[in-house]
Design an enzyme around this catalytic site. Structure first.
Site, mmCIF file in Angstrom:
data_model
loop_
_atom_site.group_PDB
_atom_site.id
_atom_site.type_symbol
_atom_site.label_atom_id
_atom_site.label_comp_id
_atom_site.label_asym_id
_atom_site.label_seq_id
_atom_site.Cartn_x
_atom_site.Cartn_y
_atom_site.Cartn_z
ATOM 1 N N ARG A 83 0.841 -1.181 0.000
ATOM 2 C CA ARG A 83 0.000 0.000 0.000
ATOM 3 C C ARG A 83 0.882 1.237 0.000
ATOM 4 O O ARG A 83 1.980 1.236 0.556
ATOM 5 C CB ARG A 83 -0.897 0.008 1.240
ATOM 6 C CG ARG A 83 -2.009 -1.032 1.188
ATOM 7 C CD ARG A 83 -2.912 -0.964 2.409
ATOM 8 N NE ARG A 83 -2.234 -1.387 3.618
ATOM 9 C CZ ARG A 83 -1.712 -0.579 4.527
ATOM 10 N NH1 ARG A 83 -1.822 0.735 4.394
ATOM 11 N NH2 ARG A 83 -1.110 -1.049 5.589
ATOM 12 N N TYR A 222 -1.293 -3.277 -7.091
ATOM 13 C CA TYR A 222 -1.125 -4.061 -5.864
ATOM 14 C C TYR A 222 -2.411 -4.108 -5.029
ATOM 15 O O TYR A 222 -3.147 -3.119 -4.949
ATOM 16 C CB TYR A 222 0.032 -3.486 -5.018
ATOM 17 C CG TYR A 222 0.115 -4.166 -3.678
ATOM 18 C CD1 TYR A 222 0.729 -5.411 -3.559
ATOM 19 C CD2 TYR A 222 -0.495 -3.623 -2.552
ATOM 20 C CE1 TYR A 222 0.740 -6.075 -2.347
ATOM 21 C CE2 TYR A 222 -0.480 -4.281 -1.335
ATOM 22 C CZ TYR A 222 0.139 -5.501 -1.239
ATOM 23 O OH TYR A 222 0.136 -6.155 -0.033
ATOM 24 N N LYS A 231 -9.594 -2.414 1.517
ATOM 25 C CA LYS A 231 -9.277 -1.279 2.398
ATOM 26 C C LYS A 231 -10.047 -0.020 2.005
ATOM 27 O O LYS A 231 -10.511 0.718 2.870
ATOM 28 C CB LYS A 231 -7.771 -0.999 2.352
ATOM 29 C CG LYS A 231 -6.888 -2.186 2.703
ATOM 30 C CD LYS A 231 -7.153 -2.723 4.086
ATOM 31 C CE LYS A 231 -6.056 -3.706 4.504
ATOM 32 N NZ LYS A 231 -6.331 -4.275 5.838
ATOM 33 N N HIS A 251 -10.534 -2.539 11.424
ATOM 34 C CA HIS A 251 -9.453 -3.399 10.925
ATOM 35 C C HIS A 251 -9.265 -4.548 11.923
ATOM 36 O O HIS A 251 -8.286 -4.588 12.662
ATOM 37 C CB HIS A 251 -8.181 -2.542 10.832
ATOM 38 C CG HIS A 251 -7.050 -3.171 10.095
ATOM 39 N ND1 HIS A 251 -5.739 -2.786 10.288
ATOM 40 C CD2 HIS A 251 -7.010 -4.138 9.147
ATOM 41 C CE1 HIS A 251 -4.951 -3.497 9.499
ATOM 42 N NE2 HIS A 251 -5.692 -4.320 8.797
ATOM 43 N N SER A 273 -1.203 -3.748 10.431
ATOM 44 C CA SER A 273 -0.834 -4.659 9.357
ATOM 45 C C SER A 273 0.424 -5.442 9.705
ATOM 46 O O SER A 273 1.380 -4.884 10.249
ATOM 47 C CB SER A 273 -0.581 -3.875 8.072
ATOM 48 O OG SER A 273 -1.778 -3.257 7.666
ATOM 49 N N CYS A 275 0.849 -7.679 11.965
ATOM 50 C CA CYS A 275 1.071 -7.844 13.405
ATOM 51 C C CYS A 275 0.266 -8.994 13.991
ATOM 52 O O CYS A 275 0.070 -9.058 15.203
ATOM 53 C CB CYS A 275 0.755 -6.549 14.141
ATOM 54 S SG CYS A 275 1.942 -5.246 13.793
ATOM 55 N N ASP A 298 -9.398 -9.827 8.781
ATOM 56 C CA ASP A 298 -8.873 -8.482 8.514
ATOM 57 C C ASP A 298 -9.863 -7.353 8.794
ATOM 58 O O ASP A 298 -9.457 -6.295 9.227
ATOM 59 C CB ASP A 298 -8.407 -8.396 7.052
ATOM 60 C CG ASP A 298 -7.451 -7.245 6.795
ATOM 61 O OD1 ASP A 298 -6.439 -7.149 7.511
ATOM 62 O OD2 ASP A 298 -7.723 -6.426 5.895
ATOM 63 N N ARG A 390 1.969 -12.073 -0.609
ATOM 64 C CA ARG A 390 0.637 -12.397 -0.099
ATOM 65 C C ARG A 390 0.038 -13.601 -0.804
ATOM 66 O O ARG A 390 0.392 -13.908 -1.932
ATOM 67 C CB ARG A 390 -0.295 -11.204 -0.345
ATOM 68 C CG ARG A 390 0.121 -9.916 0.351
ATOM 69 C CD ARG A 390 -0.521 -9.777 1.690
ATOM 70 N NE ARG A 390 0.015 -8.662 2.472
ATOM 71 C CZ ARG A 390 -0.560 -8.205 3.577
ATOM 72 N NH1 ARG A 390 -1.676 -8.729 4.031
ATOM 73 N NH2 ARG A 390 -0.005 -7.229 4.262
HETATM 74 P P1 GTP Z 1 -2.496 -7.609 7.500
HETATM 75 O O1 GTP Z 1 -3.061 -8.770 6.771
HETATM 76 O O2 GTP Z 1 -1.456 -6.862 6.726
HETATM 77 O O3 GTP Z 1 -3.514 -6.656 8.051
HETATM 78 O O4 GTP Z 1 -1.645 -8.189 8.747
HETATM 79 P P2 GTP Z 1 -2.014 -9.293 9.861
HETATM 80 O O5 GTP Z 1 -2.288 -8.568 11.131
HETATM 81 O O6 GTP Z 1 -3.010 -10.249 9.389
HETATM 82 O O7 GTP Z 1 -0.619 -10.021 10.040
HETATM 83 P P3 GTP Z 1 -0.262 -11.580 10.100
HETATM 84 O O8 GTP Z 1 -1.190 -12.400 10.934
HETATM 85 O O9 GTP Z 1 -0.082 -12.044 8.715
HETATM 86 O O10 GTP Z 1 1.121 -11.500 10.884
HETATM 87 C C1 GTP Z 1 2.278 -11.498 10.232
HETATM 88 C C2 GTP Z 1 3.490 -11.477 11.134
HETATM 89 O O11 GTP Z 1 3.227 -11.536 12.537
HETATM 90 C C3 GTP Z 1 4.349 -12.675 10.815
HETATM 91 O O12 GTP Z 1 5.666 -12.234 10.766
HETATM 92 C C4 GTP Z 1 4.098 -13.597 11.995
HETATM 93 O O13 GTP Z 1 5.178 -14.444 12.180
HETATM 94 C C5 GTP Z 1 3.938 -12.613 13.128
HETATM 95 N N1 GTP Z 1 3.168 -13.159 14.244
HETATM 96 C C6 GTP Z 1 1.852 -13.469 14.243
HETATM 97 N N2 GTP Z 1 1.470 -13.942 15.445
HETATM 98 C C7 GTP Z 1 2.571 -13.930 16.225
HETATM 99 C C8 GTP Z 1 2.813 -14.286 17.583
HETATM 100 O O14 GTP Z 1 1.943 -14.711 18.317
HETATM 101 N N3 GTP Z 1 4.094 -14.129 18.044
HETATM 102 C C9 GTP Z 1 5.080 -13.642 17.249
HETATM 103 N N4 GTP Z 1 6.292 -13.503 17.779
HETATM 104 N N5 GTP Z 1 4.887 -13.294 15.961
HETATM 105 C C10 GTP Z 1 3.650 -13.429 15.465
HETATM 106 MN MN MN Z 2 -3.860 -10.538 7.481
HETATM 107 MN MN MN Z 3 -5.021 -5.549 7.041
#
Ligand code: GTP
Ligand code: MN
Ligand code: MN
Length: 607
Positions: A83, A222, A231, A251, A273, A275, A298, A390
């Site tokens: 983004r 993208y 979004k 979100h 994002s 996280c 999401d 992705r």
């Molecule tokens: P968007 O789809 O962009 O909105 O992001 P999201 O919040 O869905 O992120 P996603 O679940 O794909 O998290 C991606 C990152 O967070 C990766 O690097 C994971 O390894 C890390 N991650 C997720 N859960 C944990 C956790 O419980 N502990 C740790 N240390 N890392 C985590």
């Molecule tokens: Mn996600």
């Molecule tokens: Mn997102």
């Protein structure tokens, strides 16, 4: 070419008699001058036709039919991988209504600028018209939209991410309201030009006209910039709708947690994002007897039901998940979902036997084709997959979808979680004292920046409710809206609010908490707090779990690490104050008094 001569625009040829839609399509075609206009129907025939075209154009690679049935890997332009927040605009009539967190340009001026860019911008290409619906079509007030795009990749991805097809046109009828979502790659072709695999433009605009409920996107192919139902509609435009109509567009993931007593709890969680939303949405609990099902990873649309509870619906139809780090141990349910096929990957690496790979996935390879289409070996410099690569896959394929995921009524939320990526300061889990304190927690979410947007990875930024990049209006009005919704509700029926941080690190930089499936232990504590059966300690920042109150049975961790993950270090929190101060002064005069009061009380407790 006049509009009458653009194939696909002949009177009576469109599959709808919605006059406003027909006029808009003709108007855009006259402006952008495509070779032809094609109405997308979301059919399998269309999928095959468009994937064949993109294969021929070199945009996508067909993956092995056994390992990745009906799936493809696309490589974007290296400058079109995330983004673009600096090129995202909220063009409300008044600048104050966009607020301090958004880029603003006067809507008349922006329309003029972009109209010039759109002039002839689809030359040599096909203009697709995609009627879509966010959320179940059977809702009382289905949220309809139509995306016009000159990208076949967008058509394919929209089929996965949103509800498309003839039923949407039927619901649109002849006069139903729809959000106009216009997208052009900004890469016209002159006769004799050869196309590139991923057309786009160095100049990019992701523009929203919140009062008109319109989206104009230019220059990027993208995901978040081009799949306008996600979004742009379901967060930025929908947040403005929600503000006007008394609901919330957030979100957030939506998760169903089932206790050993078979009692179901619905939890919504907002993390910035990359996280951990998708990971938590598909969690595989490690505590015996507890199960989880998913409803969304999401976006959540939430409104109060007749019974006074807050109900959440996921407007999406697919997952657009971060690939790196996804594997059979961190997220087995995502892996199972992908195994079913029908997936469009973007910017992952491809193995010699046409499977996909990314950093953090099981298996190692001596040779890959990396996300830029180049040969890659373990000795190569950069990662094989882009950090923001992705997968785009139908939600219905997820083995743990809750049966009610498609229910227009939504599900009643018992807890709202906020969280971010913080190495220090923020405990593993903290419960808010009440709704307003919870809104304060959400308002001060801070997170280290990730690769999901451009910017310096690692820098901390405040990201209220993880909505900073997705607010369609003034952040102060948004926080006030949250406070008022709480006031209008029966307090005993409001979800409890928690703040979680899976990412705290010890002095030696290692994560103090194992995370992923083990986060079910934190979820169990949250459920027990809802039921009033778990203990916690009052601290200046809220009620924090103790190591004893967490179910750590069978968990192979050092108890001191857990204690450190849960610790409230008053000195660290005092250091936090100037940065919250700075953030709130940035929010400005519209910062709700309720939030200012919470901040004053926190400072007092820390003094
Ligand atoms: P968007 O789809 O962009 O909105 O992001 P999201 O919040 O869905 O992120 P996603 O679940 O794909 O998290 C991606 C990152 O967070 C990766 O690097 C994971 O390894 C890390 N991650 C997720 N859960 C944990 C956790 O419980 N502990 C740790 N240390 N890392 C985590
Ligand atoms: Mn996600
Ligand atoms: Mn997102």
């Amino acid at each position: 070419m006049t509009s009458a001569t653009i194939p696909g625009l002949e009177p009576g040829s469109a599959p709808t008699r919605h006059q406003e839609l027909l006029e808009w399509v003709a108007e855009v075609a006259r402006l952008t001058q495509p070779d032809q206009v094609v109405w997308s129907d979301g059919s399998d025939e269309e999928w095959t036709r468009l994937t064949d075209e993109l294969l021929a154009a070199g945009t996508i690679t067909k993956l092995d039919e056994e390992k990745q049935p009906n799936s493809f890997a696309a490589n974007s332009d290296p400058a079109d991988v995330a983004r673009v927040e600096s090129r995202t605009f909220i063009c409300s009539k008044r600048e104050i209504d966009a607020g301090p967190t958004n880029n603003w340009v006067d809507p008349t001026e922006m329309r003029a600028t972009m109209t010039e860019l759109y002039t002839g911008s689809m030359r040599g290409r096909t203009m697709y018209v995609i009627p879509f619906c966010m959320g179940p079509l059977g809702a009382d007030d289905p949220k309809l939209g139509v995306e016009i795009t000159d990208s076949a990749y967008v058509v394919l991805s929209m089929r996965i991410m949103t509800r498309v097809g003839p039923a949407v046109l039927e619901t649109l009828g002849t006069d139903k309201f729809f959000v106009k979502a216009l997208h052009s790659l900004g890469a016209p072709l002159q006769p004799g030009d050869t196309d590139v695999p991923w057309p786009c433009n160095t100049e990019k605009y992701i523009t929203h006209f919140p009062e008109d409920r319109e989206i104009w996107s230019y220059g990027s192919g993208y995901g978040g910039n081009a799949l306008l139902g996600k979004k742009c509609y379901s967060l930025r435009i929908a947040s403005a709708m929600a503000h006007d109509e008394g609901w919330l567009a957030e979100h957030m993931l939506i998760l169903k947690l089932i206790s050993p007593e078979e009692k179901a709890y619905y939890i919504a969680a907002a993390f910035p994002s990359a996280c951990g939303k998708t990971n938590l949405a598909m969690i595989q609990p490690t505590i015996p007897g507890w199960r989880a099902e998913t409803l969304g990873d999401d976006i959540a649309w939430m409104r109060f039901g007749d019974d006074g509870r807050l109900y959440a619906v996921n407007p999406e139809f697919g997952f657009f998940g971060v690939a790196p780090g996804t594997n059979w141990s961190s997220n087995p349910n995502a892996m199972e979902t992908l195994k079913q096929g029908n997936t469009m990957y973007t910017n992952v690496a491809v193995t010699d036997d046409k499977d996909v790979w990314w950093e953090g996935l099981e298996g190692s390879h001596d040779h890959l084709i990396d996300w830029q289409g180049k040969d890659w070996t373990p000795e190569s410099d950069g990662p094989a997959a882009h950090p923001n690569s992705r997968y785009c896959v139908p939600m219905s394929q997820c083995p743990i979808m809750a049966p009610e995921w498609d229910d227009p009524q939504g599900v009643p939320i018992s807890a709202i979680l906020f969280g971010g990526r913080r190495k220090t300061t923020v405990p593993l889990v903290t419960e808010a004292r009440d709704w307003q304190h919870g809104v304060f927690m959400g308002a001060t979410v801070g997170s280290e920046q990730t690769a999901a947007a451009e910017g310096t990875v690692g820098a901390i930024r405040r990201d209220p409710m993880a909505m900073l990049p997705f607010l369609g209006y003034n952040v102060g009005d948004y926080l006030q809206h949250w406070i008022e919704l709480g006031k209008s509700a029966d307090e005993s029926k409001l979800p409890k609010v928690f703040y979680v941080n899976w990412f705290r690190r010890g002095a030696d930089k290692r994560f103090l908490w194992p995370g992923f499936g083990e986060n079910s232990r934190v979820l169990k504590w949250i459920v027990e707090r809802i039921e009033g059966t778990a203990g916690g300690v009052e601290t200046p920042v809220g009620i924090v779990a103790t190591p004893e109150a967490l179910d750590l049975d069978g968990l192979d961790v050092d108890i001191d690490d857990v204690a450190e993950a849960l610790a409230v270090n008053v000195d660290e929190w005092r250091e936090e104050i100037p940065s919250i101060e700075e953030w709130f002064s940035f929010v400005g005069d519209k910062l709700p008094t309720g939030i200012a009061d919470e901040f004053a009380a926190l400072k007092q407790r820390l003094a």
